[in-house]
Design a protein around this motif. Structure first.
Motif, PDB file in Angstrom:
ATOM      1  N   ASP A 177       5.178  13.212  23.274  1.00  0.00           N
ATOM      2  CA  ASP A 177       6.014  12.173  23.855  1.00  0.00           C
ATOM      3  C   ASP A 177       5.898  12.269  25.371  1.00  0.00           C
ATOM      4  O   ASP A 177       5.833  13.369  25.935  1.00  0.00           O
ATOM      5  CB  ASP A 177       7.469  12.364  23.423  1.00  0.00           C
TER       6      ASP A 177
ATOM      7  N   THR B 153       0.904   8.749  18.952  1.00  0.00           N
ATOM      8  CA  THR B 153       1.751   9.897  19.288  1.00  0.00           C
ATOM      9  C   THR B 153       1.820  10.935  18.180  1.00  0.00           C
ATOM     10  O   THR B 153       2.469  11.970  18.357  1.00  0.00           O
ATOM     11  CB  THR B 153       3.174   9.426  19.630  1.00  0.00           C
TER      12      THR B 153
ATOM     13  N   SER C  77       7.639  11.077  29.142  1.00  0.00           N
ATOM     14  CA  SER C  77       8.864  10.552  29.744  1.00  0.00           C
ATOM     15  C   SER C  77       8.922  10.941  31.218  1.00  0.00           C
ATOM     16  O   SER C  77       8.353  11.960  31.632  1.00  0.00           O
ATOM     17  CB  SER C  77      10.102  11.090  29.017  1.00  0.00           C
ATOM     18  N   VAL C  78       9.597  10.091  32.009  1.00  0.00           N
ATOM     19  CA  VAL C  78       9.870  10.418  33.403  1.00  0.00           C
ATOM     20  C   VAL C  78      11.179  11.203  33.442  1.00  0.00           C
ATOM     21  O   VAL C  78      12.193  10.759  32.890  1.00  0.00           O
ATOM     22  CB  VAL C  78       9.967   9.138  34.262  1.00  0.00           C
ATOM     23  N   ASP C  79      11.136  12.361  34.052  1.00  0.00           N
ATOM     24  CA  ASP C  79      12.309  13.236  34.072  1.00  0.00           C
ATOM     25  C   ASP C  79      13.509  12.520  34.693  1.00  0.00           C
ATOM     26  O   ASP C  79      13.369  11.850  35.732  1.00  0.00           O
ATOM     27  CB  ASP C  79      11.989  14.509  34.862  1.00  0.00           C
ATOM     28  N   PRO C  80      14.696  12.655  34.111  1.00  0.00           N
ATOM     29  CA  PRO C  80      15.883  11.968  34.634  1.00  0.00           C
ATOM     30  C   PRO C  80      16.321  12.463  36.011  1.00  0.00           C
ATOM     31  O   PRO C  80      17.116  11.795  36.683  1.00  0.00           O
ATOM     32  CB  PRO C  80      16.954  12.252  33.575  1.00  0.00           C
TER      33      PRO C  80
ATOM     34  N   PHE D 188       4.178   6.161  29.607  1.00  0.00           N
ATOM     35  CA  PHE D 188       5.504   6.509  30.100  1.00  0.00           C
ATOM     36  C   PHE D 188       6.358   5.264  30.322  1.00  0.00           C
ATOM     37  O   PHE D 188       7.375   5.325  30.993  1.00  0.00           O
ATOM     38  CB  PHE D 188       5.396   7.285  31.409  1.00  0.00           C
TER      39      PHE D 188
ATOM     40  N   SER E 143       6.908  13.807  35.770  1.00  0.00           N
ATOM     41  CA  SER E 143       6.527  13.224  34.478  1.00  0.00           C
ATOM     42  C   SER E 143       6.342  14.348  33.469  1.00  0.00           C
ATOM     43  O   SER E 143       5.597  15.309  33.725  1.00  0.00           O
ATOM     44  CB  SER E 143       5.236  12.406  34.612  1.00  0.00           C
ATOM     45  N   ASN E 144       7.008  14.236  32.339  1.00  0.00           N
ATOM     46  CA  ASN E 144       6.995  15.280  31.311  1.00  0.00           C
ATOM     47  C   ASN E 144       6.182  14.860  30.097  1.00  0.00           C
ATOM     48  O   ASN E 144       6.348  13.748  29.584  1.00  0.00           O
ATOM     49  CB  ASN E 144       8.420  15.597  30.850  1.00  0.00           C
TER      50      ASN E 144
ATOM     51  N   THR F 105       5.785  16.191  26.355  1.00  0.00           N
ATOM     52  CA  THR F 105       6.343  17.117  25.368  1.00  0.00           C
ATOM     53  C   THR F 105       5.406  17.207  24.179  1.00  0.00           C
ATOM     54  O   THR F 105       5.156  16.211  23.479  1.00  0.00           O
ATOM     55  CB  THR F 105       7.733  16.658  24.903  1.00  0.00           C
TER      56      THR F 105
END
Length: 232
Positions: free
Chosen positions: A111, A103, A113-116, A231, A125-126, A128
Motif C-alpha cells: 500500500d 497491490t 500513502s503520504v504520511d499524515p 499515492f 511517502s510510505n 507498506t
C-alpha cells in the motif's frame, strides 16, 4: 473481259503481298539528297537503340521502388512489439504507473500513502509491504515525481539498515529511492514500511504521479511476486 478472267486477276491481286519495307527504302534512296539516306539510317538506329535503354531504365526504377516497398511491408509484417518484461523478476523493476495498480500477488501485498505528518514544505511517502511468507529476495522502489522544489531529505525503513543496499537519485524526472535486500538476508512475514522524505514547493503537493513497486521472492519454493501502485 470474261468473268473467269476477272476472277483470276482478283485472286492474283489478293494473293500478292508487297514488301513494304523494301519499297519505302527504294523510294527514300531515289528521293534523298546525298548523305540524307545515311543520316536517316543513323537516326533510325539511334532511335532503335534509345528506346530499349529508356524501357530498361524505367523498368529498373520501377523494380527498385517495388523492391523497396516490399522490404518496408516485409519489415512491418515480421516486426513484433517488444514483449513486456515480467513484473515478478526481482532486480528488474519496471517503473509502474499510478493507473493499473496491482497491490496483491500471492503472498505479497502493498500500500502507498503520504504520511499524515507531511506539511506545506516537506513530505514523507510510505510504502507498506505485507509479506505472507518470509522473503529471500526483495527490491522496493519508490518514485517521487520531480514537481517544483522536490529534493531528497532522507529515508528510513522498519527493517535493519544493514540488511539493505540503498540508493537515492534522480532518474527520468523522478526522485527514486531503491532498497535492495542483501544476499543471504531475509525479511520475515509481516508488515514492513519503507519511506522516502523530501522537501517541495510551498503549499499542498499533488502525489498523483508518484508510484512504488516491490519485487520479491517468497517461501521455500522461491516463488516470484510483484506488486505496484500509486499515492493518489
Amino acid at each position: 473481259m470474261t468473268d473467269e478472267l476477272r476472277g483470276l486477276l482478283r485472286e492474283s491481286a489478293e494473293a500478292h503481298q508487297p514488301d513494304r519495307a523494301r519499297m519505302l527504302a527504294r523510294v527514300e534512296r531515289g528521293t534523298a539528297r546525298p548523305g540524307t539516306a545515311r543520316r536517316s539510317r543513323d537516326r533510325e538506329r539511334t532511335r532503335a537503340l534509345s528506346w530499349p535503354r529508356i524501357v530498361l531504365a524505367t523498368l529498373a526504377t520501377a523494380g527498385t521502388l517495388t523492391a523497396s516497398a516490399l522490404m518496408v511491408v516485409d519489415v512491418d509484417a515480421v516486426h513484433d512489439p517488444d514483449p513486456p518484461r515480467s513484473p515478478s523478476a526481482v532486480g528488474r523493476a519496471v517503473p509502474p504507473t499510478a493507473a493499473g495498480s496491482r497491490t496483491e500477488d500471492g503472498p505479497l501485498g502493498a500500500d502507498g500513502s503520504v504520511d499524515p505528518h507531511s506539511n506545506a514544505y516537506w513530505a514523507q511517502s510510505n510504502v507498506t509491504l505485507k509479506a505472507g511468507e518470509p522473503l529471500t529476495a526483495l527490491v522496493v522502489e519508490l518514485r517521487i515525481a520531480l514537481t517544483e522544489g522536490v529534493k531528497d531529505t532522507g529515508n528510513w525503513r522498519t527493517r535493519p539498515a544493514a540488511d539493505f543496499d540503498l540508493s537515492a537519485r534522480q532518474e527520468g524526472g523522478f526522485l527514486v529511492y531503491r532498497w535492495t535486500l542483501k544476499p543471504g538476508r531475509t525479511v520475515p512475514a509481516g508488515e514492513h514500511v519503507f519511506a522516502g522524505q523530501y522537501d517541495h514547493a510551498t503549499g499542498g503537493r499533488d502525489a498523483k504521479d508518484d508510484t512504488y513497486r516491490i519485487d520479491a521472492t517468497a517461501g521455500a519454493v522461491e516463488r516470484g511476486a510483484a506488486v505496484w501502485g500509486g499515492f493518489a
